[in-house]
Design a protein around this motif. Structure first.
Motif, mmCIF file in Angstrom:
data_model
loop_
_atom_site.group_PDB
_atom_site.id
_atom_site.type_symbol
_atom_site.label_atom_id
_atom_site.label_comp_id
_atom_site.label_asym_id
_atom_site.label_seq_id
_atom_site.Cartn_x
_atom_site.Cartn_y
_atom_site.Cartn_z
ATOM 1 N N SER A 40 43.925 36.710 29.422
ATOM 2 C CA SER A 40 43.101 37.358 29.940
ATOM 3 C C SER A 40 41.652 36.542 30.207
ATOM 4 O O SER A 40 40.899 37.396 31.833
ATOM 5 C CB SER A 40 43.070 38.932 29.514
ATOM 6 O OG SER A 40 42.077 39.182 28.500
ATOM 7 N N CYS B 89 42.597 44.927 25.950
ATOM 8 C CA CYS B 89 42.763 43.401 26.344
ATOM 9 C C CYS B 89 40.991 43.083 26.691
ATOM 10 O O CYS B 89 39.757 43.271 26.413
ATOM 11 C CB CYS B 89 43.245 43.814 27.803
ATOM 12 S SG CYS B 89 42.581 43.979 28.731
ATOM 13 N N GLU C 182 46.139 49.309 28.233
ATOM 14 C CA GLU C 182 46.137 48.002 27.720
ATOM 15 C C GLU C 182 44.508 47.938 27.634
ATOM 16 O O GLU C 182 43.945 47.987 28.315
ATOM 17 C CB GLU C 182 46.747 46.814 28.620
ATOM 18 C CG GLU C 182 46.565 45.333 27.673
ATOM 19 C CD GLU C 182 47.377 44.419 28.591
ATOM 20 O OE1 GLU C 182 47.342 43.322 27.599
ATOM 21 O OE2 GLU C 182 47.143 44.055 29.488
#
Length: 342
Positions: free
Chosen positions: A28, A125, A123
């Motif tokens: 990411s 992240c 999420e």
């Protein structure tokens, strides 16, 4: 003082530094100027939306800043709902039984099945803390403040949240699991595949990834051994999430087979145990316990760790902490014990 706040365009260079220092396998946060700038712009749009009734395409990206120097020491993010516009792939670890009563044979075998089961969930992240600042529970703050943000702004997030843990790879960024996939289905290195996914180029996954279930026992031993295992540097993050109530439900990353853990937001310990009270500004004894504290604004969000005095109807924080949080007497804060969930 280290303060967490929404990212701004002026933080691009620092975010790029975090991308470089994070190394291989950090999907990411790829080293790509265009993508990083788009992530900043997307985060600004998300923080600017005052009224959000349900989770959508918002991506909330935060940085941790040393207010004494202005240096950015880390970053972390929350995706409101994954997979709505780009496919969000996992392998699910399942079981099949081959049984012949006549031959007296009974075999239980593990399988990996490509799926999109986490579409629409939130999420946690992009958690990265720079090496010199991995002390004084800064990593715990940089991870857990997100749970306070989700608790404060529940409508912005799904009922379920996940976190993908980095899987096992060597010093060169090569994954034993990907080595098998590369040999039989792909012809690109793990780092290239990881980069392409990070910049949103995921078409190749659907085009080349095996669609039928994979029998785990057909993989080489080194690939089998890392399924559901985390990178050594990721163990502390996984331990912290497990203490918050996150559990492994059999979903692994399609590239390095690292585990994905999940929890119901309402059952996350920091969400359950956090409290929301008005502020009184005053003297706080140095012996007071430390908390993760955040204000209750979106665009002007601030979070930090500091001692406070919790009373039944209010919390007492000192003037320096109040200024860093950008709150005044009577404003509300949300807080949770710094060490209570670990």
């Amino acid at each position: 003082m280290l303060v967490v706040r929404p990212i701004t365009p002026q933080d691009y260079a620092a975010l790029y530094t975090c991308a470089v220092e994070s190394g291989h396998g950090f999907t990411s946060l790829p080293i790509d100027e265009g993508l990083l700038r788009r992530r900043i712009a997307r985060a600004q749009e998300a923080f600017a939306r005052e009224r959000v009734s349900e989770p959508g395409e918002e991506g909330y990206l935060f940085v941790m800043e040393d207010t004494a120097t202005g240096e950015i020491v880390g970053c972390s993010a929350i995706e409101a709902a994954v997979g709505l516009s780009d496919a969000f792939y996992h392998y699910h670890v399942g079981t099949v039984v081959h049984h012949s009563r006549e031959l007296g044979v009974y075999n239980t075998l593990q399988t990996l099945t490509l799926c999109n089961d986490y579409t629409g969930v939130s999420e946690l992240c992009t958690l990265f803390l720079r090496e010199p600042f991995r002390k004084n529970m800064n990593g715990r703050v940089l991870s857990r403040f997100r749970m306070l943000f989700m608790a404060e702004f529940r409508n912005r997030f799904s009922d379920i949240t996940i976190a993908e843990m980095r899987g096992v790879s060597d010093a060169h960024g090569e994954s034993p699991f990907w080595g098998w996939l590369k040999e039989h289905f792909f012809s690109i290195d793990f780092t290239q595949a990881d980069y392409l996914t990070g910049v949103g180029e995921k078409t190749f996954v659907y085009e080349l990834m095996p669609k039928l279930p994979i029998y785990v026992n057909l993989l080489p031993p080194e690939a089998q051994a890392v399924i559901g295992k985390v990178h050594e540097n990721t163990r502390p993050a996984l331990t912290m999430l497990q203490s918050e109530g996150f559990r492994f439900r059999g979903y692994v990353d399609i590239f390095d087979a690292g585990p994905t853990v999940e929890a119901e937001v309402e059952n996350i310990r920091s969400v359950r145990e956090s409290k929301r009270l008005p502020v009184k500004i005053g003297a706080v004894p140095s012996s007071s316990p430390r908390f993760i504290i955040c204000n209750t604004r979106v665009a002007d969000f601030r979070a930090l760790q500091a001692p406070l005095v919790a009373e039944p109807e209010q919390v007492i924080i000192d003037a320096e902490v109040a200024a860093a949080l950008r709150v005044q007497a009577g404003d509300y804060v949300r807080f949770v014990a710094l060490t209570g969930a670990n």
